[in-house]
Design a protein around this motif. Structure first.
Motif, PDB file in Angstrom:
ATOM      1  N   UNK A  63      10.199   3.295  -8.149  1.00  0.00           N
ATOM      2  CA  UNK A  63      11.477   2.951  -8.411  1.00  0.00           C
ATOM      3  C   UNK A  63      12.054   1.729  -8.237  1.00  0.00           C
ATOM      4  N   UNK A  64      11.213   0.753  -9.083  1.00  0.00           N
ATOM      5  CA  UNK A  64      11.682  -0.538  -9.108  1.00  0.00           C
ATOM      6  C   UNK A  64      11.109  -1.113 -10.526  1.00  0.00           C
ATOM      7  N   UNK A  65      12.065  -1.978 -11.198  1.00  0.00           N
ATOM      8  CA  UNK A  65      11.368  -2.490 -12.370  1.00  0.00           C
ATOM      9  C   UNK A  65      10.048  -3.473 -12.073  1.00  0.00           C
ATOM     10  N   UNK A 117      -2.650  -4.872  -3.316  1.00  0.00           N
ATOM     11  CA  UNK A 117      -2.412  -4.009  -4.507  1.00  0.00           C
ATOM     12  C   UNK A 117      -3.282  -2.402  -4.451  1.00  0.00           C
ATOM     13  N   UNK A 118      -2.957  -2.047  -3.540  1.00  0.00           N
ATOM     14  CA  UNK A 118      -3.413  -0.453  -3.493  1.00  0.00           C
ATOM     15  C   UNK A 118      -2.699   0.282  -4.857  1.00  0.00           C
ATOM     16  N   UNK A 119      -3.679   0.914  -5.281  1.00  0.00           N
ATOM     17  CA  UNK A 119      -3.061   1.670  -6.633  1.00  0.00           C
ATOM     18  C   UNK A 119      -3.942   2.882  -6.796  1.00  0.00           C
ATOM     19  N   UNK A 120      -3.296   4.102  -7.054  1.00  0.00           N
ATOM     20  CA  UNK A 120      -4.092   5.234  -7.361  1.00  0.00           C
ATOM     21  C   UNK A 120      -3.515   5.810  -8.772  1.00  0.00           C
ATOM     22  N   UNK A 121      -4.199   6.191  -9.807  1.00  0.00           N
ATOM     23  CA  UNK A 121      -3.908   6.884 -10.910  1.00  0.00           C
ATOM     24  C   UNK A 121      -2.689   8.147 -10.736  1.00  0.00           C
ATOM     25  N   UNK A 122      -1.677   7.613 -11.580  1.00  0.00           N
ATOM     26  CA  UNK A 122      -0.562   8.912 -11.042  1.00  0.00           C
ATOM     27  C   UNK A 122      -0.988  10.271 -11.197  1.00  0.00           C
ATOM     28  N   UNK A 123      -2.179  10.666 -11.899  1.00  0.00           N
ATOM     29  CA  UNK A 123      -2.706  12.009 -12.209  1.00  0.00           C
ATOM     30  C   UNK A 123      -3.285  12.239 -10.693  1.00  0.00           C
ATOM     31  N   UNK A 124      -3.833  11.212  -9.838  1.00  0.00           N
ATOM     32  CA  UNK A 124      -4.669  11.569  -9.013  1.00  0.00           C
ATOM     33  C   UNK A 124      -3.810  11.527  -7.493  1.00  0.00           C
ATOM     34  N   UNK A 125      -2.602  11.418  -7.611  1.00  0.00           N
ATOM     35  CA  UNK A 125      -1.734  11.228  -6.170  1.00  0.00           C
ATOM     36  C   UNK A 125      -1.950  12.611  -5.428  1.00  0.00           C
ATOM     37  N   UNK A 137       6.256  -2.969  -0.355  1.00  0.00           N
ATOM     38  CA  UNK A 137       7.875  -2.833  -0.738  1.00  0.00           C
ATOM     39  C   UNK A 137       8.568  -1.659  -0.008  1.00  0.00           C
ATOM     40  N   UNK A 138       9.820  -1.759   0.034  1.00  0.00           N
ATOM     41  CA  UNK A 138      10.559  -0.657   0.707  1.00  0.00           C
ATOM     42  C   UNK A 138      10.797   0.740  -0.270  1.00  0.00           C
ATOM     43  N   UNK A 139      10.273   0.446  -1.557  1.00  0.00           N
ATOM     44  CA  UNK A 139      10.335   1.631  -2.443  1.00  0.00           C
ATOM     45  C   UNK A 139       8.859   2.262  -2.653  1.00  0.00           C
ATOM     46  N   UNK A 140       8.029   1.826  -1.829  1.00  0.00           N
ATOM     47  CA  UNK A 140       6.762   2.228  -1.553  1.00  0.00           C
ATOM     48  C   UNK A 140       6.638   3.452  -0.488  1.00  0.00           C
ATOM     49  N   UNK A 141       7.451   4.378  -0.618  1.00  0.00           N
ATOM     50  CA  UNK A 141       7.577   5.355   0.549  1.00  0.00           C
ATOM     51  C   UNK A 141       6.457   6.105   0.870  1.00  0.00           C
ATOM     52  N   UNK A 142       5.644   6.862  -0.141  1.00  0.00           N
ATOM     53  CA  UNK A 142       4.588   7.463   0.219  1.00  0.00           C
ATOM     54  C   UNK A 142       3.611   6.561   0.724  1.00  0.00           C
ATOM     55  N   UNK A 143       3.400   5.410   0.265  1.00  0.00           N
ATOM     56  CA  UNK A 143       2.350   4.579   1.087  1.00  0.00           C
ATOM     57  C   UNK A 143       2.578   4.164   2.510  1.00  0.00           C
ATOM     58  N   UNK A 144       4.205   4.053   2.734  1.00  0.00           N
ATOM     59  CA  UNK A 144       4.412   4.070   4.087  1.00  0.00           C
ATOM     60  C   UNK A 144       3.810   5.324   5.015  1.00  0.00           C
ATOM     61  N   UNK A 153      11.556  -7.692  -1.184  1.00  0.00           N
ATOM     62  CA  UNK A 153      11.032  -7.883   0.073  1.00  0.00           C
ATOM     63  C   UNK A 153       9.653  -7.167   0.329  1.00  0.00           C
ATOM     64  N   UNK A 154       9.013  -7.946   0.965  1.00  0.00           N
ATOM     65  CA  UNK A 154       7.661  -7.402   1.308  1.00  0.00           C
ATOM     66  C   UNK A 154       7.729  -7.209   2.851  1.00  0.00           C
ATOM     67  N   UNK A 155       7.222  -5.766   3.273  1.00  0.00           N
ATOM     68  CA  UNK A 155       7.267  -5.528   4.859  1.00  0.00           C
ATOM     69  C   UNK A 155       5.872  -5.433   5.155  1.00  0.00           C
ATOM     70  N   UNK A 156       5.547  -6.170   6.278  1.00  0.00           N
ATOM     71  CA  UNK A 156       4.280  -6.281   6.950  1.00  0.00           C
ATOM     72  C   UNK A 156       3.932  -5.059   7.552  1.00  0.00           C
ATOM     73  N   UNK A 157       2.571  -4.631   7.600  1.00  0.00           N
ATOM     74  CA  UNK A 157       1.953  -3.496   8.491  1.00  0.00           C
ATOM     75  C   UNK A 157       0.646  -4.150   9.029  1.00  0.00           C
ATOM     76  N   UNK A 158       0.304  -3.659  10.079  1.00  0.00           N
ATOM     77  CA  UNK A 158      -0.730  -4.090  10.615  1.00  0.00           C
ATOM     78  C   UNK A 158      -1.695  -3.086  11.401  1.00  0.00           C
ATOM     79  N   UNK A 159      -2.849  -2.928  11.406  1.00  0.00           N
ATOM     80  CA  UNK A 159      -3.692  -2.156  12.334  1.00  0.00           C
ATOM     81  C   UNK A 159      -4.611  -2.827  13.071  1.00  0.00           C
TER      82      UNK A 159
END
Length: 190
Positions: free
Chosen positions: A54-56, A115-123, A152-159, A182-188
């Motif tokens: 949900x972002x251009x 750049x984690x990406x999954x084919x939309x048909x494989x979500x 990014x804030x719009x990558x809710x499923x990834x969060x 805006x890029x939100x940091x995450x750490x494990x």
């Protein structure tokens, strides 16, 4: 495309989709080093995944997302493939440390993931979790103390995925590569 499953290298690991109890026919996937023959298809998957958000998607960034071959220099591109066909269904870029040209706010003794990406048909079939887990395993095997990433804030499923896998928000590495992203940091911690 070959007519046999590809492993992408010796680090390939088969994964059953974690939601298999909900989808009896969920196929197994294999995660391993991306095959150069699949770079174009993987680039298409990355662009399709990011374009579905949900972002251009800026044209210049779309070109960067599509250029898997460029990321494979100075970083490690991991691909998820359907085990029975070898068909690529997702990928991510593992950044081994701060010396990589792909590192963004990666500290000493840390690795990164981009750049984690999954084919939309494989979500929702365990592909993102398998790719992320492969990066975690790789960072551990290399003796890294943490694996970090940005979202990014719009990558809710990834969060939600990152939280399930134990990542925590790391505001100390938040940043804006351009004003409206805006890029939100995450750490494990490993």
């Amino acid at each position: 495309m070959t007519d046999r499953p590809r492993t992408g290298g010796a680090l390939a690991t088969p994964h059953a989709a974690p939601h298999a109890e909900h989808e009896a026919s969920a196929p197994a996937i294999v995660v391993g080093l991306a095959d150069a023959a699949d770079f174009d298809e993987l680039g298409d998957i990355v662009v399709a995944a990011y374009a579905s958000l949900d972002h251009p998607l800026d044209g210049g960034y779309a070109r960067e997302l599509r250029d898997v071959a460029r990321r494979a220099v100075g970083a490690v591109v991991l691909a998820a493939t359907e085990a029975s066909t070898g068909r690529p269904v997702g990928c991510t870029t593992y950044v081994p440390g701060p010396e990589s040209p792909w590192a963004e706010r990666v500290a000493d003794h840390e690795a990164g993931m981009r750049m984690l990406a999954v084919h939309p048909q494989w979500l929702r079939r365990g592909v993102g979790a398998a790719l992320t887990s492969a990066c975690v395993a790789r960072a551990r095997s290399e003796g890294r103390r943490a694996l970090m990433l940005h979202s990014t804030p719009w990558m809710v499923a990834a969060h939600r995925l990152y939280a399930r896998l134990g990542f925590v928000r790391a505001p100390d590495i938040d940043w804006h590569p351009v004003p409206d992203v805006p890029l939100l940091g995450y750490r494990l911690e490993l």
